[in-house]
Design a protein around this motif. Structure first.
Motif, PDB file in Angstrom:
ATOM      1  N   THR A  83       0.785  -1.112   0.032  1.00 32.22           N
ATOM      2  CA  THR A  83       0.016   0.152   0.023  1.00 32.22           C
ATOM      3  C   THR A  83       0.951   1.291  -0.044  1.00 32.22           C
ATOM      4  OG1 THR A  83      -1.836  -1.392   1.284  1.00 32.22           O
ATOM      5  CG2 THR A  83      -1.949   1.138   1.059  1.00 32.22           C
ATOM      6  N   GLY A  84       0.547   1.923  -0.874  1.00 30.81           N
ATOM      7  CA  GLY A  84       1.295   3.459  -0.891  1.00 30.81           C
ATOM      8  C   GLY A  84       0.357   4.521  -1.500  1.00 30.81           C
ATOM      9  N   GLU A  85       1.119   5.667  -1.469  1.00 33.00           N
ATOM     10  CA  GLU A  85       0.195   6.773  -1.856  1.00 33.00           C
ATOM     11  C   GLU A  85       0.684   6.876  -3.411  1.00 33.00           C
ATOM     12  OE1 GLU A  85       0.437  11.712  -1.210  1.00 33.00           O
ATOM     13  OE2 GLU A  85       0.390  10.475   0.463  1.00 33.00           O
ATOM     14  N   GLY A  86      -0.579   6.947  -3.980  1.00 28.11           N
ATOM     15  CA  GLY A  86      -0.566   7.236  -5.458  1.00 28.11           C
ATOM     16  C   GLY A  86      -0.419   8.595  -6.014  1.00 28.11           C
ATOM     17  N   ASN A  87      -0.258   9.204  -7.379  1.00 23.87           N
ATOM     18  CA  ASN A  87       0.001  10.224  -7.852  1.00 23.87           C
ATOM     19  C   ASN A  87      -1.183  11.118  -7.573  1.00 23.87           C
ATOM     20  OD1 ASN A  87       2.308   9.631  -9.131  1.00 23.87           O
ATOM     21  ND2 ASN A  87       1.349   9.129 -11.079  1.00 23.87           N
ATOM     22  N   GLY A  89      -2.599  11.148  -4.701  1.00 22.53           N
ATOM     23  CA  GLY A  89      -2.744  11.484  -3.352  1.00 22.53           C
ATOM     24  C   GLY A  89      -3.466  10.580  -2.322  1.00 22.53           C
ATOM     25  N   TYR A  90      -4.352   9.602  -3.111  1.00 22.92           N
ATOM     26  CA  TYR A  90      -4.921   8.570  -2.281  1.00 22.92           C
ATOM     27  C   TYR A  90      -4.227   7.491  -2.126  1.00 22.92           C
ATOM     28  CZ  TYR A  90      -9.260  11.548  -3.177  1.00 22.92           C
ATOM     29  OH  TYR A  90      -9.863  12.358  -3.132  1.00 22.92           O
ATOM     30  N   ASP A  91      -4.472   6.553  -1.079  1.00 25.82           N
ATOM     31  CA  ASP A  91      -3.622   5.414  -0.979  1.00 25.82           C
ATOM     32  C   ASP A  91      -4.181   4.392  -1.884  1.00 25.82           C
ATOM     33  OD1 ASP A  91      -2.331   6.181   1.255  1.00 25.82           O
ATOM     34  OD2 ASP A  91      -3.655   5.270   2.788  1.00 25.82           O
ATOM     35  N   GLN A  92      -3.096   3.623  -2.576  1.00 21.90           N
ATOM     36  CA  GLN A  92      -3.417   2.590  -3.512  1.00 21.90           C
ATOM     37  C   GLN A  92      -2.700   1.209  -3.084  1.00 21.90           C
ATOM     38  OE1 GLN A  92      -2.217   4.106  -7.388  1.00 21.90           O
ATOM     39  NE2 GLN A  92      -3.712   5.558  -7.513  1.00 21.90           N
ATOM     40  N   THR A  93      -3.357   0.315  -3.549  1.00 20.61           N
ATOM     41  CA  THR A  93      -2.610  -1.202  -3.385  1.00 20.61           C
ATOM     42  C   THR A  93      -2.276  -1.680  -4.448  1.00 20.61           C
ATOM     43  OG1 THR A  93      -4.269  -1.298  -1.319  1.00 20.61           O
ATOM     44  CG2 THR A  93      -3.237  -3.408  -2.233  1.00 20.61           C
ATOM     45  N   ALA A  94      -1.039  -2.209  -4.530  1.00 22.87           N
ATOM     46  CA  ALA A  94      -0.411  -2.920  -5.791  1.00 22.87           C
ATOM     47  C   ALA A  94       0.236  -4.260  -5.326  1.00 22.87           C
ATOM     48  CB  ALA A  94       0.443  -2.006  -6.649  1.00 22.87           C
TER      49      ALA A  94
END
Length: 107
Positions: A83-87, A89-94
């Motif tokens: 989980t990290g912050e996307g471009n 500004g929202y958290d994204q899971t990859a």
């Protein structure tokens, strides 16, 4: 007596402070190429397996005497979710490949 108490208080504060810092044991910035073996380990992820890459550079009298590169196919550890912050500004899971840990013994 007060000087001793202050000394031990400062010693305690300093030791607690040092516990919070990341410890990098024997971090090397320059290699003595007079007589040394430089080793690099890495893992390259491919589809269903991983490749362990081992590189050795043998230095003698400040010259590269020999370079040895070995590759071995090893089993993949599978995927993991990160989980990290996307471009935006929202958290994204990859999904990403799990990495091996390296433990090295030098004799």
């Amino acid at each position: 007596m007060k000087k001793i108490q202050i000394f031990f208080l400062l010693l305690g504060v300093l030791s607690l402070h040092s516990c919070n810092e990341e410890y990098k044991e024997d971090e090397v910035s320059d290699i003595d190429k007079h007589a040394a073996i430089e080793t690099e380990l890495s893992v390259k992820h491919i589809d269903s397996a991983d490749v362990l890459i081992t590189k050795h550079k043998i230095w003698k009298n400040n010259k590269l005497f020999r370079e040895i590169i070995k590759t071995d196919t090893i089993p993949s550890l599978g995927d993991t979710l990160v989980t990290g912050e996307g471009n935006d500004g929202y958290d994204q899971t990859a999904k990403t490949k799990k990495d091996y840990e390296f433990y090295i013994t030098v004799q």
